[in-house]
Design a protein around this motif. Structure first.
Motif, PDB file in Angstrom:
ATOM      1  N   ALA A 183      -6.868   8.109  11.114  1.00 39.34           N
ATOM      2  CA  ALA A 183      -6.078   7.167  10.829  1.00 39.34           C
ATOM      3  C   ALA A 183      -6.606   5.899   9.699  1.00 39.34           C
ATOM      4  N   ALA A 184      -6.098   6.015   8.771  1.00 42.51           N
ATOM      5  CA  ALA A 184      -6.714   4.868   7.577  1.00 42.51           C
ATOM      6  C   ALA A 184      -5.895   3.651   7.806  1.00 42.51           C
ATOM      7  N   ARG A 185      -6.543   2.394   8.055  1.00 38.13           N
ATOM      8  CA  ARG A 185      -5.839   1.162   8.523  1.00 38.13           C
ATOM      9  C   ARG A 185      -6.098   0.082   7.218  1.00 38.13           C
ATOM     10  N   PHE A 186      -5.175  -0.396   6.506  1.00 36.44           N
ATOM     11  CA  PHE A 186      -4.955  -1.370   5.127  1.00 36.44           C
ATOM     12  C   PHE A 186      -4.708  -2.570   5.605  1.00 36.44           C
ATOM     13  N   PRO A 187      -5.495  -3.562   5.683  1.00 35.26           N
ATOM     14  CA  PRO A 187      -5.059  -5.190   5.939  1.00 35.26           C
ATOM     15  C   PRO A 187      -4.157  -5.287   5.064  1.00 35.26           C
ATOM     16  N   LEU A 208      -7.656   6.832  -2.905  1.00 33.37           N
ATOM     17  CA  LEU A 208      -8.816   5.910  -2.447  1.00 33.37           C
ATOM     18  C   LEU A 208      -9.733   7.062  -1.475  1.00 33.37           C
ATOM     19  N   VAL A 209      -8.886   7.788  -0.698  1.00 31.78           N
ATOM     20  CA  VAL A 209      -9.410   8.884   0.140  1.00 31.78           C
ATOM     21  C   VAL A 209     -10.308   9.880  -0.745  1.00 31.78           C
ATOM     22  N   GLY A 233     -10.650  -0.276  -4.359  1.00 34.41           N
ATOM     23  CA  GLY A 233     -10.326   0.756  -5.406  1.00 34.41           C
ATOM     24  C   GLY A 233      -9.235   0.464  -6.103  1.00 34.41           C
ATOM     25  N   PRO A 234      -8.866   1.541  -7.067  1.00 33.52           N
ATOM     26  CA  PRO A 234      -7.470   1.270  -7.958  1.00 33.52           C
ATOM     27  C   PRO A 234      -6.396   1.132  -6.836  1.00 33.52           C
ATOM     28  N   GLY A 235      -5.428   0.193  -6.994  1.00 35.06           N
ATOM     29  CA  GLY A 235      -4.475  -0.235  -6.313  1.00 35.06           C
ATOM     30  C   GLY A 235      -4.598  -0.875  -4.839  1.00 35.06           C
ATOM     31  N   VAL A 249       0.993  -1.386  -0.028  1.00 36.30           N
ATOM     32  CA  VAL A 249      -0.135  -0.087  -0.078  1.00 36.30           C
ATOM     33  C   VAL A 249       0.943   1.025  -0.038  1.00 36.30           C
ATOM     34  N   SER A 250       0.884   2.119  -1.092  1.00 40.82           N
ATOM     35  CA  SER A 250       1.439   3.158  -0.979  1.00 40.82           C
ATOM     36  C   SER A 250       0.805   4.607  -0.751  1.00 40.82           C
TER      37      SER A 250
END
Length: 312
Positions: A49-53, A16-17, A94-96, A8-9
């Motif tokens: 805070a955004a959290r990405f599994p 996405l945000v 979403g994209p990516g 995740v970059s």
């Protein structure tokens, strides 16, 4: 850290945000350096805070997991004087990035792995208060769901065998096997499940001035063995503050030893699994095991108030 781990970059998160939450388009997106093993974390502005599994999975299963986390996170809000995250939103693939993701409030502070509170008696008092606050939450009839730590110690025999096998060149496995042989037989007795945080490791605990400043990763909040959150005594505290926490909580010998056993189960996995991919997490496991081995191993025999000596 994991097979097929997702990448995740910041650019992906920015897109996405902006697409899904246009009200936050003016907020800066910054990656957060973390030893965490479950999510990649990004700050969005100063308060989110955004959290990405990190591990691949089924979209709907991941969504259900994140929804359950959000529900548990919300259940703890306001139940303790120590700050904990509040659920804000769930994002979509979403994209990516192929999975749902979550947004929580940002809790300021320094994680205990970077500001070690291990010799702070004041921190031990704070941690005991937090554990008490969590235990006081009504289970509403819920019981342990049968997955992970917090139920029957013997259910982890297979996992422990895996850990021992992978640790032969890293640890004194012969002694650790003897300790586990005693730990796995600790009786649960008639104690009922209570609410637990479930993962009181240094990276989930915030510290300021040697005091507890907040607690993170509260999405695992749920009913389990009352001894489960005692893992924090071994992950976070030296011998003196550990005694303080035990006195504050009024733990009897059996509950205290079960808490030590749950810490042992967790620490054994940390050492070998993250040895190369997350050395700091591996060192956390080693330190916890050192504390457990150094401490006199005492188990009250069934039907007795006496203790038995270290089997090591």
């Amino acid at each position: 850290m994991h097979a097929n781990q997702l990448t995740v970059s910041p650019e992906t998160v920015r897109g996405l945000v902006d697409d899904q939450f246009p009200q936050w388009r003016g907020m800066a997106v910054r990656s957060v350096a973390s030893q965490g093993t479950v999510n990649a974390i990004f700050r969005v502005g100063d308060h989110l805070a955004a959290r990405f599994p990190l591990q691949p999975g089924d979209v709907e299963a991941t969504r259900r997991w994140l929804q359950a986390e959000a529900e548990a996170t919300g259940e703890l809000v306001g139940r303790t004087r120590f700050p904990t995250p509040e659920p804000v939103a769930l994002g979509n693939p979403g994209p990516g990035y192929p999975l749902p993701w979550s947004v929580q409030t940002w809790i300021p502070g320094v994680v205990a792995s970077d500001d070690d509170p291990g010799e702070s008696t004041a921190f031990a008092h704070d941690l005991a208060e937090f554990i008490d606050d969590v235990r006081a939450i009504d289970t509403r009839g819920r019981t342990f769901d049968g997955s992970g730590r917090g139920g029957n110690l013997q259910a982890h025999d297979g996992w422990m065998e895996t850990c021992f096998r992978h640790s032969e060149q890293l640890l004194d496995v012969a002694r650790l096997r003897r300790i586990w042989a005693a730990m796995r037989n600790l009786p649960r007795g008639e104690t009922k499940d209570v609410m637990n945080h479930g993962d009181l490791i240094p990276d989930n605990v915030l510290v300021s001035g040697g005091r507890l400043a907040g607690v993170l990763d509260v999405g695992g909040l749920g009913p389990a063995d009352p001894a489960l959150d005692l893992v924090g005594a071994w992950h976070l505290l030296g011998a003196g503050p550990r005694r303080t926490l035990r006195e504050d909580l009024g733990c009897d010998d059996l509950e205290w030893q079960r808490g030590k056993a749950w810490a042992f189960v967790q620490a054994m996995g940390l050492v070998w699994y993250y040895r190369e991919s997350n050395p700091a997490m591996s060192r956390t496991g080693r330190r916890t095991l050192e504390r457990i081995v150094t401490d006199a191993w005492r188990v009250p025999p069934r039907g007795s108030s006496r203790s038995v000596a270290d089997p090591g």
